[in-house]
Design an enzyme around this catalytic site. Structure first.
Site, mmCIF file in Angstrom:
data_model
loop_
_atom_site.group_PDB
_atom_site.id
_atom_site.type_symbol
_atom_site.label_atom_id
_atom_site.label_comp_id
_atom_site.label_asym_id
_atom_site.label_seq_id
_atom_site.Cartn_x
_atom_site.Cartn_y
_atom_site.Cartn_z
ATOM 1 N NE ARG A 129 -4.150 -1.657 0.561
ATOM 2 C CZ ARG A 129 -4.360 -2.941 0.302
ATOM 3 N NH1 ARG A 129 -3.122 -3.585 -0.585
ATOM 4 N NH2 ARG A 129 -5.337 -3.662 0.358
ATOM 5 C CB SER B 239 -8.720 -1.399 4.536
ATOM 6 O OG SER B 239 -9.052 -2.734 4.055
ATOM 7 C CD GLU C 203 -5.525 0.790 2.545
ATOM 8 O OE1 GLU C 203 -5.558 -0.181 3.103
ATOM 9 O OE2 GLU C 203 -6.205 1.265 1.320
HETATM 10 N N1 EPU Z 1 -10.919 -10.835 10.575
HETATM 11 C C1 EPU Z 1 -11.758 -10.741 11.752
HETATM 12 N N2 EPU Z 1 -12.630 -9.914 12.057
HETATM 13 C C2 EPU Z 1 -12.841 -8.685 11.323
HETATM 14 C C3 EPU Z 1 -12.270 -8.671 9.996
HETATM 15 C C4 EPU Z 1 -11.196 -9.745 9.678
HETATM 16 O O1 EPU Z 1 -11.404 -11.760 12.686
HETATM 17 O O2 EPU Z 1 -13.778 -7.966 11.727
HETATM 18 C C5 EPU Z 1 -9.731 -11.656 10.395
HETATM 19 C C6 EPU Z 1 -10.635 -12.661 9.175
HETATM 20 O O3 EPU Z 1 -11.213 -13.561 9.789
HETATM 21 C C7 EPU Z 1 -9.102 -12.941 8.517
HETATM 22 C C8 EPU Z 1 -8.536 -12.021 8.620
HETATM 23 O O4 EPU Z 1 -8.824 -10.925 9.705
HETATM 24 O O5 EPU Z 1 -8.598 -14.161 9.146
HETATM 25 C C9 EPU Z 1 -8.197 -11.026 7.369
HETATM 26 O O6 EPU Z 1 -9.398 -10.586 7.013
HETATM 27 P P1 EPU Z 1 -9.893 -10.360 5.423
HETATM 28 O O7 EPU Z 1 -9.438 -11.665 4.588
HETATM 29 O O8 EPU Z 1 -11.082 -9.760 5.206
HETATM 30 O O9 EPU Z 1 -8.774 -9.211 4.749
HETATM 31 P P2 EPU Z 1 -8.164 -8.028 5.585
HETATM 32 O O10 EPU Z 1 -6.506 -8.554 5.765
HETATM 33 O O11 EPU Z 1 -8.947 -7.666 6.557
HETATM 34 C C10 EPU Z 1 -6.902 -7.055 3.213
HETATM 35 C C11 EPU Z 1 -7.014 -5.767 2.546
HETATM 36 C C12 EPU Z 1 -8.129 -5.455 1.927
HETATM 37 C C13 EPU Z 1 -8.599 -6.519 0.928
HETATM 38 C C14 EPU Z 1 -8.425 -8.016 1.806
HETATM 39 C C15 EPU Z 1 -8.787 -9.379 0.836
HETATM 40 C C16 EPU Z 1 -5.562 -4.280 3.779
HETATM 41 C C17 EPU Z 1 -5.482 -2.917 4.671
HETATM 42 N N3 EPU Z 1 -6.892 -4.565 3.505
HETATM 43 O O12 EPU Z 1 -8.080 -7.015 4.357
HETATM 44 O O13 EPU Z 1 -8.397 -4.283 1.065
HETATM 45 O O14 EPU Z 1 -9.807 -6.699 0.150
HETATM 46 O O15 EPU Z 1 -7.240 -8.300 2.401
HETATM 47 O O16 EPU Z 1 -7.601 -9.462 0.031
HETATM 48 O O17 EPU Z 1 -4.642 -4.619 3.299
HETATM 49 C C18 EPU Z 1 -8.900 -2.152 0.991
HETATM 50 O O18 EPU Z 1 -7.479 -1.854 0.961
HETATM 51 O O19 EPU Z 1 -9.582 -0.925 1.233
HETATM 52 C C19 EPU Z 1 -9.131 -3.389 0.927
HETATM 53 C C20 EPU Z 1 -10.557 -3.551 1.312
#
Ligand code: EPU
Length: 339
Positions: A164, A236, A332
């Site tokens: 990012r 995010s 972010e």
């Molecule tokens: N999780 C929780 N509780 C929550 C949210 C997440 O326990 O409320 C856990 C999930 O169960 C999972 C882990 O955290 O085990 C990761 O969650 P998720 O797969 O939703 O991905 P993320 O790491 O929260 C990132 C990106 C997203 C992107 C997703 C999918 C960043 C800051 N965010 O989110 O990007 O869509 O991976 O690849 O890197 C964005 O940048 O605006 C964005 C939405």
């Protein structure tokens, strides 16, 4: 080129705040942008360059000039048996470009389906989702210097891509307007289905095709992430923090179920959404400023929240995560305005 004075920003930020800008300029071509920076039209400094406002938190009126490029056009530049080089104008809607590539059978962008925003912001942010970052496909970025209207092309290495992050958010921040981005895609796509439940979701749809990967990503995103057309948000709100392996080990001792990934560069990347969720914030709201009930990493405007209220909520979340886990979250979204 359209120029508006004293204009509401409600259509120019996905949190749906009704702040105002002194001036908004929308160049439609690279030449229009060049004439602007060569001083052929006068405008007030400082200049804020924006895409569609899907990664910005305004906290007050913007008392100067905002520039949003509306440069369009998608082109096939070169193609051989393995690869295709395409280019798109900075003002092209990102998901329209992804859809176009998938329909043509070109692989590389399908995992990045439905990310809000415009092409010009993709190298700046190095957008990423479902195991893919846009840096994996960017060949070069064409940009105009704000100082003198000259053109520079940044190749992939020049962009200094990180998670990012890129040179456009660091060393040359505010110095260039991205006008066109060139993506190198594959003609015989290799699908990347390693992230979480993506493969399962594709299997539910049938065969392993580009179109089904796109559909699967869209289905997962629609389930988890709020649609900015329905409820104001900027995706995010925080980055996933990268911590040392020893710091991750300490947290893991108390929370064995913690979500963590090896980071390519160094240390361990923790899931900020999980950390925030563990602090009890998921679905909470303070007035109209809230934490999304299906993904704690996303802050939402339930109606009449102000930018300052969303900012204050983000500070309260940062404090909880710091106190409970000793981890510092970094926003972010870009905060613009007085706090
Ligand atoms: N999780 C929780 N509780 C929550 C949210 C997440 O326990 O409320 C856990 C999930 O169960 C999972 C882990 O955290 O085990 C990761 O969650 P998720 O797969 O939703 O991905 P993320 O790491 O929260 C990132 C990106 C997203 C992107 C997703 C999918 C960043 C800051 N965010 O989110 O990007 O869509 O991976 O690849 O890197 C964005 O940048 O605006 C964005 C939405």
């Amino acid at each position: 080129m359209k120029i508006f004075r004293d204009i509401s920003l409600s259509k120019y930020n996905t949190f749906d705040f009704d702040y105002r800008a002194n001036c908004l300029i929308l160049p439609k071509t690279e030449d229009e942008a060049i004439s602007l920076f060569r001083g052929e039209i006068s405008w007030e400094k400082p200049l804020l360059i924006m895409g569609s406002g899907s990664n910005i938190l305004f906290t007050s009126d913007f008392k100067s000039t905002i520039l949003c490029p509306e440069i369009g056009g998608i082109k096939i530049e070169e193609q051989d048996q393995e690869n295709v080089l395409i280019s798109a104008g900075a003002g092209v809607n990102w998901d329209n470009l992804v859809e176009w590539t998938v329909n043509k059978g070109f692989g590389g962008l399908e995992n990045l389906s439905l990310i809000p925003g415009l092409v010009g912001a993709t190298p700046v942010q190095n957008i990423g989702a479902y195991g893919v970052e846009v840096k994996d496909t960017i060949e070069k970025v064409r940009a105009v210097s704000i100082e003198d209207g000259s053109i520079t092309e940044f190749n992939n290495n020049d962009c200094r891509f990180e998670y990012r992050n890129s040179i456009f958010k660091g060393e040359v921040k505010g110095k260039y307007l991205v006008t066109r981005v060139y993506y190198k895609l594959t003609v015989n796509p290799l699908l990347n289905l390693n992230y979480g439940s993506l493969k399962e979701e594709v299997n539910k749809l049938g065969s392993l095709t580009l179109k089904n990967v796109r559909r699967a990503v869209i289905n997962i995103r629609r389930r988890k992430l709020p649609d900015p057309e329905v409820i104001g948000n900027a995706g995010s709100f925080f980055k996933n923090p990268v911590v040392s392996s020893s710091a991750a080990e300490i947290i893991k001792k108390s929370y064995p179920q913690m979500t963590a990934y090896e980071d390519q560069s160094w240390g361990i990347k923790l899931a900020a959404g999980w950390l925030i969720d563990q602090c009890g914030w998921k679905g909470k709201r303070i007035g109209d400023a809230g934490v999304h009930d299906k993904q704690a990493l996303v802050l939402v405007n339930h109606g009449k929240a102000t930018g300052k209220e969303i900012y204050d909520l983000s500070e309260a979340i940062k404090k909880s995560v710091r106190e409970k886990f000793g981890v510092e979250l970094e926003r972010e979204v870009e905060v613009v305005g007085t706090i």
